[in-house]
Motif scaffolding. Sequence first.
Motif, PDB file in Angstrom:
ATOM      1  N   ALA A 173       0.879  -1.212  -0.009  1.00  0.00           N
ATOM      2  CA  ALA A 173      -0.074  -0.065  -0.097  1.00  0.00           C
ATOM      3  C   ALA A 173       0.828   1.256  -0.173  1.00  0.00           C
ATOM      4  N   GLU A 174       2.078   1.197   0.669  1.00  0.00           N
ATOM      5  CA  GLU A 174       2.675   2.382   0.706  1.00  0.00           C
ATOM      6  C   GLU A 174       3.692   2.458  -0.306  1.00  0.00           C
ATOM      7  N   MET A 175       3.982   1.591  -1.411  1.00  0.00           N
ATOM      8  CA  MET A 175       4.704   1.670  -2.342  1.00  0.00           C
ATOM      9  C   MET A 175       4.409   2.779  -3.505  1.00  0.00           C
ATOM     10  N   PRO A 176       3.290   2.736  -3.949  1.00  0.00           N
ATOM     11  CA  PRO A 176       2.924   3.997  -4.939  1.00  0.00           C
ATOM     12  C   PRO A 176       3.105   5.208  -4.492  1.00  0.00           C
ATOM     13  N   ILE A 177       2.799   5.401  -3.186  1.00  0.00           N
ATOM     14  CA  ILE A 177       2.917   6.893  -2.466  1.00  0.00           C
ATOM     15  C   ILE A 177       4.681   7.065  -2.675  1.00  0.00           C
TER      16      ILE A 177
END
Length: 258
Positions: free
Chosen positions: A110-114
């Motif tokens: 979930a954090e990766m695209p941010i």
Amino acid sequence: MTETLPLAIMPKPEPEDEIRALAKRYKAANSVGMQLLNIVGGQAENLLEKLPDSVKDRLETVAERALTSALSAANRSRGVVPDQKGWLNTAITTAMGAAGGVGGLPSAMAEMPITVTVLMRAMLAIAAEHGFDPDSPEVMKECLAVFASAGPLSDDDGADLGFLAARVSITGASVNTLIAKVAPKVATTLGQKLAAQTIPVLGAAAGAAVNYAYTSYYQDMARVHFGLLRLAEDSGLPRADLLEALRAEIEPKRIQRN
């Protein structure tokens, strides 16, 4: 008393000096990844094997979507939020990496695209620092070329110099076409990030260390990339020639045996 020359007439550094400075930055970027490997243990090529097959099978799709959304969001945000200093970008992604590492693979995914969006935004800011228009599609494609480097966990010094010579693949290609082209390479580097970020026990510490390494690496690589472009324009020397000079400065000299 030493007289200070006005900035407009200050002598510009020689191309050789600029190449040495870019080579030094390049080597520093790669050393951060090696420090990360020492923290998480193991070898970079084995990290991907730690991921579930279901995740590995969709990494390329995830990478392509992350790049597409990151480029759009990063570009739009420049009209709202001013560019940040490099250290602040690193601090932000390090904190996000810690949060992503706490919950294991789901939170890391979930954090990766941010994080990719923050990295893209940082690259656009670095392009602007070097006098290039960050709103230009060509500059956006140059940022994508930076993402196509081997990544901070590559232990082969000089292995990712190919992204600096990406002019052929960039010229004439649309942004979407280039995203699809670099997605497989980005999937590998992001897969290594996910695997390292979810090392058992280390949790938040691993997540923070991973994001620190990735942010430091890609910001340094962007400075090398756009620094080389600026040097080519200012000196009038062919980009290919400057790249070869940089390669010669970076790659260890081979000892010839008699």
